[in-house]
Design a protein around this motif. Structure first.
Motif, mmCIF file in Angstrom:
data_model
loop_
_atom_site.group_PDB
_atom_site.id
_atom_site.type_symbol
_atom_site.label_atom_id
_atom_site.label_comp_id
_atom_site.label_asym_id
_atom_site.label_seq_id
_atom_site.Cartn_x
_atom_site.Cartn_y
_atom_site.Cartn_z
ATOM 1 N N LEU A 62 -10.339 0.775 -7.966
ATOM 2 C CA LEU A 62 -9.878 0.036 -6.733
ATOM 3 C C LEU A 62 -8.768 0.535 -5.835
ATOM 4 O O LEU A 62 -8.894 0.844 -4.875
ATOM 5 N N TYR A 63 -7.951 1.264 -6.851
ATOM 6 C CA TYR A 63 -6.791 2.258 -6.173
ATOM 7 C C TYR A 63 -7.581 3.334 -5.221
ATOM 8 O O TYR A 63 -7.138 3.254 -3.998
ATOM 9 N N ASP A 64 -8.488 3.823 -5.582
ATOM 10 C CA ASP A 64 -9.337 4.807 -4.916
ATOM 11 C C ASP A 64 -9.917 4.179 -3.752
ATOM 12 O O ASP A 64 -9.862 4.970 -2.441
ATOM 13 N N GLN A 65 -10.606 3.224 -3.854
ATOM 14 C CA GLN A 65 -11.244 2.462 -2.934
ATOM 15 C C GLN A 65 -10.660 1.847 -1.773
ATOM 16 O O GLN A 65 -10.642 1.964 -0.696
ATOM 17 N N ILE A 66 -9.291 1.407 -2.309
ATOM 18 C CA ILE A 66 -8.235 0.966 -1.320
ATOM 19 C C ILE A 66 -7.788 1.981 -0.296
ATOM 20 O O ILE A 66 -7.814 1.897 0.786
ATOM 21 N N PHE A 67 -7.457 3.188 -0.881
ATOM 22 C CA PHE A 67 -6.983 4.124 0.020
ATOM 23 C C PHE A 67 -8.040 4.761 0.890
ATOM 24 O O PHE A 67 -7.780 5.167 1.989
ATOM 25 N N ALA A 68 -9.228 4.543 0.499
ATOM 26 C CA ALA A 68 -10.248 4.995 1.289
ATOM 27 C C ALA A 68 -10.651 4.369 2.482
ATOM 28 O O ALA A 68 -11.284 4.616 3.500
ATOM 29 N N ASP A 113 -8.999 -3.306 6.095
ATOM 30 C CA ASP A 113 -10.021 -3.201 7.215
ATOM 31 C C ASP A 113 -10.923 -4.698 6.860
ATOM 32 O O ASP A 113 -11.635 -4.386 5.706
ATOM 33 N N LEU A 114 -10.946 -5.525 7.554
ATOM 34 C CA LEU A 114 -11.522 -6.869 7.035
ATOM 35 C C LEU A 114 -13.134 -6.773 7.013
ATOM 36 O O LEU A 114 -13.845 -7.314 6.444
ATOM 37 N N LEU A 129 -6.186 -11.336 -0.280
ATOM 38 C CA LEU A 129 -6.705 -10.105 -0.545
ATOM 39 C C LEU A 129 -5.937 -9.070 -0.398
ATOM 40 O O LEU A 129 -5.768 -7.828 -0.775
ATOM 41 N N SER A 130 -5.068 -9.139 1.015
ATOM 42 C CA SER A 130 -4.367 -7.982 1.387
ATOM 43 C C SER A 130 -2.989 -8.138 0.345
ATOM 44 O O SER A 130 -2.596 -6.740 0.026
ATOM 45 N N ILE A 131 -2.522 -8.985 -0.300
ATOM 46 C CA ILE A 131 -1.353 -9.002 -1.367
ATOM 47 C C ILE A 131 -2.032 -8.374 -2.449
ATOM 48 O O ILE A 131 -1.342 -7.492 -3.152
#
Length: 224
Positions: free
Chosen positions: A84-90, A62-63, A157-159
């Motif tokens: 960051l793993y948790d933040q990305i999933f959220a 989500d940009l 950032l996406s990769i």
């Protein structure tokens, strides 16, 4: 339309932190300017280990809500990757997929890593109309527009998000396998050929999770 990552040297948008270039939205922005709406970043981990699956992640950011501090997963501390793993999933749409040891041995590690990438993209909640792939090759089974970005986990950032998710997931798999097959040090070496792992192969032997097509494992199985 399939593009090689030769635009890298001409990147126009860069950010710096203590002299180091950080991933940004250059590739995502360019894709949007060319008409893309849903953009996914894809990366894999686990090509080098002697044991365990190869794991890929696909992430649609989500940009307007990008977790701060993302980078190539190898450049982050374990604690930072976990956060960051948790933040990305959220904040993002994510799919994780694997190619098994059997698939690695049947095909080869490159093709197996591409199979995992194809599965990760196919499993996203929405199908992207543009895919950014870490590396210099585009998996042959991907549909639609795709671009290979060399060292993309340090540029896009996406990769970068995909690299973090894939690494955390695979590391957790190897920690679980280490409980079932103690002695190889998988909880710390993630299946890579550390001295402890190589010594354990000699003393404990080969497990069902070892890649028999990889030379150190193959040599033990077929030594005279």
């Amino acid at each position: 339309m399939r593009l090689a990552g030769f635009f890298v040297a001409f990147r126009g948008v860069m950010r710096f932190d203590h002299g180091m270039t950080l991933p940004d939205l250059y590739y995502e922005t360019r894709a949007r300017e060319n008409g893309a709406v849903v953009i996914a970043g894809v990366d894999e981990v686990g090509r080098g280990p002697l044991a365990g699956p190869v794991t890929a992640a696909a992430v649609i950011l989500d940009l307007a809500n990008i977790p701060a501090g993302m980078n190539d997963s190898k450049k982050l501390t374990a604690k930072r990757r976990e956060a960051l793993y948790d933040q990305i999933f959220a904040a993002a749409e994510v799919c994780i997929a694997h190619a098994s040891v059997e698939e690695i041995d049947t095909h080869n590690i490159l093709r197996a890593s591409h199979i995992a990438m194809e599965r990760a993209v196919a499993g996203l909640p929405r199908q992207p109309d543009y895919v950014l792939i870490d590396g210099n090759l585009i998996p042959k089974g991907l549909q639609g527009h795709a671009e290979a970005v060399i060292k993309g986990d340090a540029k896009s950032l996406s990769i970068s998000a995909a690299s973090i998710v894939a690494k955390i997931c695979r590391d957790r798999i190897m920690v679980d396998l280490a409980q079932q097959f103690p002695g190889y040090g998988w909880e710390t070496n993630a299946g890579y050929p550390s001295k402890k792992h190589r010594d354990a192969l000699q003393t404990l032997g080969v497990t069902p999770h070892h890649r028999r097509s990889f030379k150190p494992v193959h040599n033990i199985l077929y030594q005279e």
